[in-house]
Design an enzyme around this catalytic site. Structure first.
Site, PDB file in Angstrom:
ATOM      1  N   GLY A 266       1.279  -1.370   0.001  1.00  0.00           N
ATOM      2  CA  GLY A 266       0.167   0.142  -0.380  1.00  0.00           C
ATOM      3  C   GLY A 266       0.508   1.234  -0.315  1.00  0.00           C
ATOM      4  CB  CYS A 396     -19.145   5.295 -27.033  1.00  0.00           C
ATOM      5  SG  CYS A 396     -18.814   5.563 -28.521  1.00  0.00           S
ATOM      6  CE1 TYR A 426      -3.050  -3.447  -8.327  1.00  0.00           C
ATOM      7  CE2 TYR A 426      -1.985  -1.455  -7.573  1.00  0.00           C
ATOM      8  CZ  TYR A 426      -2.677  -2.577  -7.167  1.00  0.00           C
ATOM      9  OH  TYR A 426      -2.201  -3.148  -6.061  1.00  0.00           O
TER      10      TYR A 426
HETATM   11  N1  LLP Z   1      -1.581  -7.188  -0.307  1.00  0.00           N
HETATM   12  C1  LLP Z   1      -3.147  -6.741  -0.579  1.00  0.00           C
HETATM   13  C2  LLP Z   1      -4.034  -8.276   0.466  1.00  0.00           C
HETATM   14  C3  LLP Z   1      -4.098  -6.294  -1.173  1.00  0.00           C
HETATM   15  O1  LLP Z   1      -5.056  -6.016  -1.346  1.00  0.00           O
HETATM   16  C4  LLP Z   1      -3.098  -4.857  -2.442  1.00  0.00           C
HETATM   17  C5  LLP Z   1      -3.663  -4.581  -2.794  1.00  0.00           C
HETATM   18  C6  LLP Z   1      -1.817  -5.094  -2.093  1.00  0.00           C
HETATM   19  C7  LLP Z   1      -1.069  -6.500  -0.821  1.00  0.00           C
HETATM   20  C8  LLP Z   1      -1.198  -3.835  -2.879  1.00  0.00           C
HETATM   21  O2  LLP Z   1      -1.145  -3.041  -2.458  1.00  0.00           O
HETATM   22  P1  LLP Z   1       0.329  -1.883  -3.572  1.00  0.00           P
HETATM   23  O3  LLP Z   1       1.750  -1.727  -2.179  1.00  0.00           O
HETATM   24  O4  LLP Z   1       0.039  -1.962  -5.340  1.00  0.00           O
HETATM   25  O5  LLP Z   1      -0.905  -0.297  -2.996  1.00  0.00           O
HETATM   26  N2  LLP Z   1      -6.805  -1.338  -8.083  1.00  0.00           N
HETATM   27  C9  LLP Z   1      -6.491   0.064  -7.479  1.00  0.00           C
HETATM   28  C10 LLP Z   1      -5.008  -0.669  -6.142  1.00  0.00           C
HETATM   29  C11 LLP Z   1      -6.155  -1.597  -5.433  1.00  0.00           C
HETATM   30  C12 LLP Z   1      -4.910  -2.619  -4.830  1.00  0.00           C
HETATM   31  C13 LLP Z   1      -5.651  -4.007  -4.263  1.00  0.00           C
HETATM   32  N3  LLP Z   1      -4.949  -4.601  -3.021  1.00  0.00           N
HETATM   33  C14 LLP Z   1      -5.728   1.516  -7.717  1.00  0.00           C
HETATM   34  O6  LLP Z   1      -5.395   0.911  -9.799  1.00  0.00           O
HETATM   35  O7  LLP Z   1      -5.145   1.957  -7.218  1.00  0.00           O
END
Ligand code: LLP
Length: 482
Positions: A266, A396, A426
């Site tokens: 995150g 569209c 993403y």
């Molecule tokens: N671990 C778990 C359990 C997660 O659900 C996620 C992301 C991560 C790790 C990795 O998070 P990161 O370090 O990439 O922030 N589609 C959204 C982001 C959704 C994230 C879902 N889970 C966007 O485009 O911002």
């Protein structure tokens, strides 16, 4: 008019947003990525094009892993850093991450299949998801996946049965919500109570007792992911403190110290050069997290657990750039319109809409989360006065926006190549075929060379998905029926 506060950065390539190898070349100031001209890439591979700087992605993977591991070692423990593949996954990327010493986090049978096809050691895979199918669980257990993260008591039962059938003892973590509401977009926050993932932390003792009833499960610790694109470290600190707070009671239940603690991913990244988009240095985040774990563990008298983290975006996000070609432009008057002036429009009297050959099908994030991006003309620099632009796609929908608001030289025109920064995470993974627009390919750049790592889709592939019923006449290519 706030003209005075404008600074013309419309040609600038900001190294905090673009990959570190991105720079303007001497010839017309064309953008070069890893030493390769942007237009050479679109000429060879087509437009739009996802580009990933492999050198940057690998370097960042090492930086994030080493920061988290060395801080864990400083406080007297160790850490595993998983790459969260949902950010962007293909066989090549899984290999890069494994080669740079990261474990792999998957969240579906499909992601698991890619990681296994890449030759990732199954013992270094963590398997997530709030509703894994029985088949997915069985595949994971059979493959020897290192850890399965249980999201509910239903999964405790299902994983125990699969492990019993396979005759193994499966390592499991329990996903809990620490109750911390991370300061990010609502759809990206995951550890408050009123959302679908995990179980309340207060339920952990009951759920761990339930796990212990199964000889085929080995409980190794709690997992909590508070959300995504988070800048403030306070949420991570509070979550770590609350989770560790549960460890004495859980240790009393299991009869031994809880060996691991997974704090999720995150960590936020900068998408634009705006001051508000200043991301915290990963070394600082790692130090703060290690400190809070050390302090809390010593206050509670619990042995330091092995730590685990799951960053995705912060590893791959800024290694990615999307290249587009401009098709049309149009200017819309803002001053004097019936819409109230928005200070973010910097006092411009008009907005230039710049339409490109992709859009929400290759980057859904502006439409989904109101995400901001930075855009630059890639094929040249220009002395033209900056204009307020909105880069839009070819779909569209009026919400088909790639870059909500930025400044480009006002002579941006059809045929220009645009580069949108920080699209590594993403974007491809959330891409779609909306309007039957085929997904663009992904090209990796390494040591000045480009190679295809994900093929683009073709219209033929999209057409092939339609089933033509036997009872209907098939039109020939001229539209006549046979
Ligand atoms: N671990 C778990 C359990 C997660 O659900 C996620 C992301 C991560 C790790 C990795 O998070 P990161 O370090 O990439 O922030 N589609 C959204 C982001 C959704 C994230 C879902 N889970 C966007 O485009 O911002």
């Amino acid at each position: 008019m706030t003209q005075a506060t404008r600074t013309d950065t419309s040609n600038a390539i900001d190294p905090r947003v673009f990959p570190p190898t991105a720079r303007r070349g001497r010839n017309c100031g064309e953008l070069k990525l890893n030493g390769i001209r942007a237009t050479a890439l679109t000429e060879q591979f087509g437009s739009p094009l996802y580009v990933v700087d492999e050198n940057a992605a690998r370097a960042r993977a090492i930086e994030v892993r080493s920061a988290l591991q060395s801080e864990a070692e400083r406080i007297g423990t160790s850490a595993t850093v998983y790459y969260a593949t949902k950010a962007f996954l293909c066989i090549e990327v899984a290999r890069w991450m494994a080669e740079e010493g990261l474990a792999i986090d998957v969240a579906s049978g499909g992601e698991l299949a890619v990681a296994l096809a890449a030759g990732v050691d199954p013992a270094r895979i963590g398997f997530h998801g709030n509703n894994k199918s029985v088949q997915e669980i069985e595949r994971a257990v059979a493959a020897g996946v290192g850890t399965i993260i249980l999201d509910s008591e239903f999964e405790t039962e299902r994983v125990a049965q699969a492990a019993a059938r396979a005759g193994i003892r499966q390592r499991v973590r329990l996903r809990v919500n620490s109750g911390v509401h991370a300061s990010t977009h609502d759809f990206l926050a995951t550890s408050h109570e009123d959302q679908k993932f995990g179980q309340p932390l207060s339920e952990a003792p009951r759920l761990v007792r339930d796990i212990l009833r199964h000889d085929n499960l080995l409980f190794v610790g709690l997992h909590c992911h508070i959300g995504s694109q988070i800048f403030a470290t306070s949420g991570f600190r509070e979550s770590a403190r609350r989770l560790l707070g549960a460890y004495p009671e859980l240790a009393a239940i299991t009869g031994r110290p809880i060996p691991e603690l997974n704090l999720g991913g995150g960590f936020g990244i900068a998408y634009t050069s705006a001051a508000a988009d200043e991301e915290p240095a990963v070394a600082d985040v790692a130090r703060e997290l290690a400190d809070i774990v050390a302090e809390t563990a010593s206050e509670l008298g619990v042995p330091l657990p092995h730590l685990a983290f799951e960053p995705g975006r912060s590893i791959i996000g800024q290694a990615g750039v999307t290249l587009y070609t401009v098709g049309t432009t149009k200017s819309v008057q803002l001053a004097g319109s019936n819409v109230a002036a928005d200070p973010a429009d910097l006092g411009y009297a008009e907005r230039l809409y710049v339409s490109v050959d992709g859009g929400m099908s290759d980057n859904a994030r502006p439409a989904l989360y109101g995400a901001d991006y930075q855009v630059r003309i890639a094929n040249r620099v220009s002395e033209a006065e900056p204009a307020l632009v909105r880069v839009v796609g070819k779909h569209c929908e009026s919400g088909d926006i790639v870059v909500q608001r930025d400044e480009l030289p006002g002579d941006v025109r059809p045929g220009d190549t645009l580069a949108v920064a920080a699209t590594g995470a993403y974007c491809w993974s959330l891409s779609s075929n909306y309007n039957y627009v085929p997904r663009p390919p992904v090209v990796a750049l390494r040591d000045g060379e480009a190679r295809l790592i994900v093929r683009g889709e073709t219209e033929d592939q999209l057409l092939a998905m339609s089933v033509i019923s036997e009872t209907h006449d098939t039109p020939d290519t001229n539209g006549a029926t046979k």
